[in-house]
Design a protein around this motif. Structure first.
Motif, short mmCIF file in Angstrom:
data_model
loop_
_atom_site.label_atom_id
_atom_site.label_comp_id
_atom_site.label_asym_id
_atom_site.label_seq_id
_atom_site.Cartn_x
_atom_site.Cartn_y
_atom_site.Cartn_z
N SER A 47 -3.72 -24.43 -63.13
CA SER A 47 -2.52 -25.27 -63.05
C SER A 47 -2.81 -26.76 -63.03
O SER A 47 -1.89 -27.56 -63.15
N SER A 48 -4.07 -27.17 -62.85
CA SER A 48 -4.39 -28.60 -62.87
C SER A 48 -5.83 -28.79 -63.35
O SER A 48 -6.68 -27.91 -63.18
N GLN A 83 -9.28 -28.42 -61.17
CA GLN A 83 -9.74 -27.10 -60.75
C GLN A 83 -10.78 -26.57 -61.74
O GLN A 83 -10.76 -26.92 -62.93
N VAL A 120 -11.28 -25.70 -55.93
CA VAL A 120 -10.29 -26.77 -55.91
C VAL A 120 -10.80 -27.84 -54.95
O VAL A 120 -10.97 -27.57 -53.76
N VAL A 169 -6.43 -29.95 -51.77
CA VAL A 169 -5.08 -29.39 -51.85
C VAL A 169 -4.22 -30.08 -50.81
O VAL A 169 -4.55 -30.08 -49.62
N SER A 209 1.92 -28.11 -51.06
CA SER A 209 1.81 -27.93 -52.51
C SER A 209 1.46 -26.49 -52.86
O SER A 209 1.18 -25.66 -51.99
N LEU A 242 -0.60 -24.06 -56.00
CA LEU A 242 -1.46 -23.98 -57.17
C LEU A 242 -1.38 -22.57 -57.75
O LEU A 242 -0.99 -21.62 -57.06
#
Length: 448
Positions: free
Chosen positions: A349-350, A353, A368, A371, A375, A377
Motif C-alpha cells: 500500500s505504500s 514498505q 514497514v 507506522v 493509520s 496498511l
C-alpha cells in the motif's frame, strides 16, 4: 566457579576467549555454537552439557545479538552464573558504551583487563563499577552506531523529556566513566521505562493471552553519591484489590525492587529513593497479565483464498490502534508459508514498505519502517504452490509481529519527577524515556 568465559557474535565468530584455569579446549566456543544453533526457536534449556569430556555445562545469556558464555565448575550455581553474565553485559556497556560486536572488537584489551579484575582463577571478586574503576587503566575506544533496538543508544526515537528537549542521539552510547578531556563535562542521568509485550490472538481476532513485562532502568553518569528520588504515578497499585487516588489506576499484578532501593515513601507517596553509583541499574521490575488498560497496538485482518491451479492469495490489512500522536517503528511481519511455495508476487500500500519470500525459512517478511497511530496498511501476496491442498494450507501461519513503540507504555506507568536531594553544585542533566517492545506478538490464522 567458572572454567572458561567467551563472547561470540551472532554468527558464531569468537570475539573474546579467556581460559580461567588453563584446562579448557580450544574448540569450546565452536562446540557451544553448534549446540545452540541446533536447538529449536525457544532455545531452551539455557544450560547445555559441554562436550569436553569433563561434563561441564555451558551457561549463556544473549545481549545485543552477542552470546556471553561461561563453562561452570562442578557445584557452581547456574543461576549465579546467569546473574554474573547479565552483570558482565552491564559492565561492558558501562566501560565501553553501547554493547555490540564492533565495540567488543575495538575494546578487547580493556575487556581483558576488566575480566582480570572481575575473576581470579574463575572466582568472582567484585562487579561494582566504583571499585573496578580504581584498577582499570585502559581508555575505551568509543563506537556509536545508531540502533533503535539498542536501548543504550539514545535520544530514543526523539522522545520528549521532562525539559521538553531531546537527548543527543549518542548521549548514552558512550562509557559511563568520563574519558580524558571530558572531566569537566556536565554529568547525565537516564531513566528508562521499558515494557515488553507478549500477545497471542486467536483466528477470530480475540486476544487469548496478553502479558506485559516491565522494568525501570537507571543509567547514571553522575560521579556523586547523592540520593535520588523518583516519583511514580500516584495511582500506581499492586494487585487487583488495592485502589489508590481518584485518577485512572495504573495496576500491575506484582513488582520487585533492587536491594538498594529504599521503599519507606513508596507505600504513601509512590516514591523510590536510591543512591546510585555510576553505571546501569534495574531499579524495579513489574508484570501485568490479561487486564492491560490500553488497546493492543496492532490488529490484523487476514483474508486467504486459493484456486485449483495452486495459486494462493493472502490479503493482510494491518491497523495501528495507537493514539494518533504515537507511532511504531521497525515493524516486521513474519508469515510462514507452505514449504512447496515457489514464487511470490506482491502489492503493497505504500512505497516505503518492502516484502520478500525467504527461501531458507519459507516465510514472507513484510517490513514497514514507521507506522503512525490510527493509520492502516495493506499488502496482497500471491504465491505459486504446486499441488496445493488442505494439508499445505495448514502450513500457512501463524503470523509473528515485531515492533517498537517509543514514548509509550501499555501499563500507563509514568515518572512524575526525578530529583536529587539536598543542594548540588553541579546537578546532572536528567532524561526520562519510555519504550514498548514486542516480545512475542502471535496472530493465528487457523482455529484450534
Amino acid at each position: 566457579m567458572f572454567a572458561q568465559l567467551f563472547v561470540l557474535s551472532a554468527q558464531g565468530d569468537r570475539l573474546l576467549y579467556k581460559d580461567l584455569r588453563g584446562d579448557g579446549g580450544a574448540d569450546l566456543p565452536g562446540a557451544f555454537f553448534r549446540r545452540i544453533t541446533a536447538l529449536p526457536g525457544v532455545r531452551a534449556p539455557v544450560f547445555l552439557e559441554a562436550p569436553d569430556g569433563q561434563g561441564r555445562p555451558f551457561a549463556h545469556v544473549r545481549h545485543a545479538g552477542l552470546y556471553l558464555v561461561a563453562t561452570l565448575l562442578p557445584g557452581a550455581s547456574p543461576f549465579g552464573a546467569v546473574e554474573f553474565l547479565n552483570r558482565l553485559a552491564s559492565l561492558l556497556r558501562d566501560y565501553c558504551g553501547a554493547l555490540h560486536e564492533q565495540t567488543v572488537s575495538l575494546n578487547f584489551a580493556l575487556i581483558y583487563e576488566l575480566l582480570d579484575e572481575l575473576l581470579d582463577f574463575g572466582y568472582i571478586q567484585t562487579t561494582r563499577p566504583d571499585v573496578l574503576k580504581n584498577f582499570i587503566q585502559m581508555e575505551p575506544v568509543v563506537s556509536q552506531p545508531f540502533s533503535l533496538l539498542d536501548l543504550s543508544s539514545v535520544g530514543l526515537f526523539g522522545a520528549d523529556t521532562q525539559q521538553s528537549k531531546v537527548a543527543p542521539s549518542s548521549a548514552a552510547a558512550r562509557p559511563v566513566l568520563p574519558l580524558r578531556g571530558e572531566q569537566g563535562a556536565r554529568p547525565e542521568v537516564f531513566l528508562d521505562v521499558v515494557e515488553r509485550l507478549s500477545v497471542i490472538i486467536a483466528a477470530n481476532g480475540t486476544p487469548m493471552k496478553t502479558d506485559v513485562q516491565g522494568e525501570i532502568r537507571l543509567k547514571s553518569f553522575f560521579p556523586g553519591f547523592s540520593e535520588m528520588r523518583i516519583g511514580l504515578t500516584e495511582e500506581f497499585c499492586v494487585g487487583k484489590t488495592e485502589l489508590r487516588g481518584y485518577g485512572t489506576a495504573v495496576r500491575v499484578d506484582e513488582c520487585s525492587f533492587h536491594s538498594s532501593v529504599k521503599l519507606d515513601e513508596f507505600e504513601r507517596s509512590r516514591i523510590l529513593r536510591v543512591t546510585p553509583a555510576q553505571g546501569e541499574l534495574t531499579l524495579m521490575q513489574y508484570q501485568l497479565a490479561d487486564d492491560v488498560p490500553s488497546a493492543l497496538p496492532f490488529h490484523l485482518f487476514p483474508t486467504i483464498s486459493h484456486d485449483a491451479s495452486g495459486r494462493l492469495q493472502v490479503y493482510l490489512k494491518l491497523r495501528c490502534d495507537l493514539p494518533p500522536k504515537s507511532h511504531a517503528v521497525n515493524v516486521c511481519l513474519h508469515l510462514p508459508v507452505p514449504r512447496a511455495s515457489l514464487s511470490l508476487a506482491q502489492e503493497l500500500s505504500s512505497p516505503e514498505q518492502t516484502a520478500a519470500l525467504q527461501p531458507s525459512t519459507k516465510s514472507i517478511e513484510w517490513l514497514v519502517p514507521r507506522v503512525q497511530g490510527g493509520s492502516q496498511l495493506s499488502a496482497l501476496f500471491k504465491l505459486e504452490v504446486p499441488g496445493l491442498s488442505q494439508a499445505l494450507l495448514r502450513e500457512l501461519g501463524p503470523l509473528n509481529l515485531s515492533f517498537e513503540v517509543p514514548a509509550h507504555t501499555c501499563s500507563g506507568l509514568q515518572i512524575r519527577f526525578l530529583r536529587f536531594s539536598g543542594p548540588q553544585p553541579n546537578l546532572p542533566y536528567r532524561w526520562v524515556r519510555y519504550v514498548t517492545h514486542s516480545e512475542s506478538y502471535v496472530i493465528r490464522l487457523h482455529a484450534g
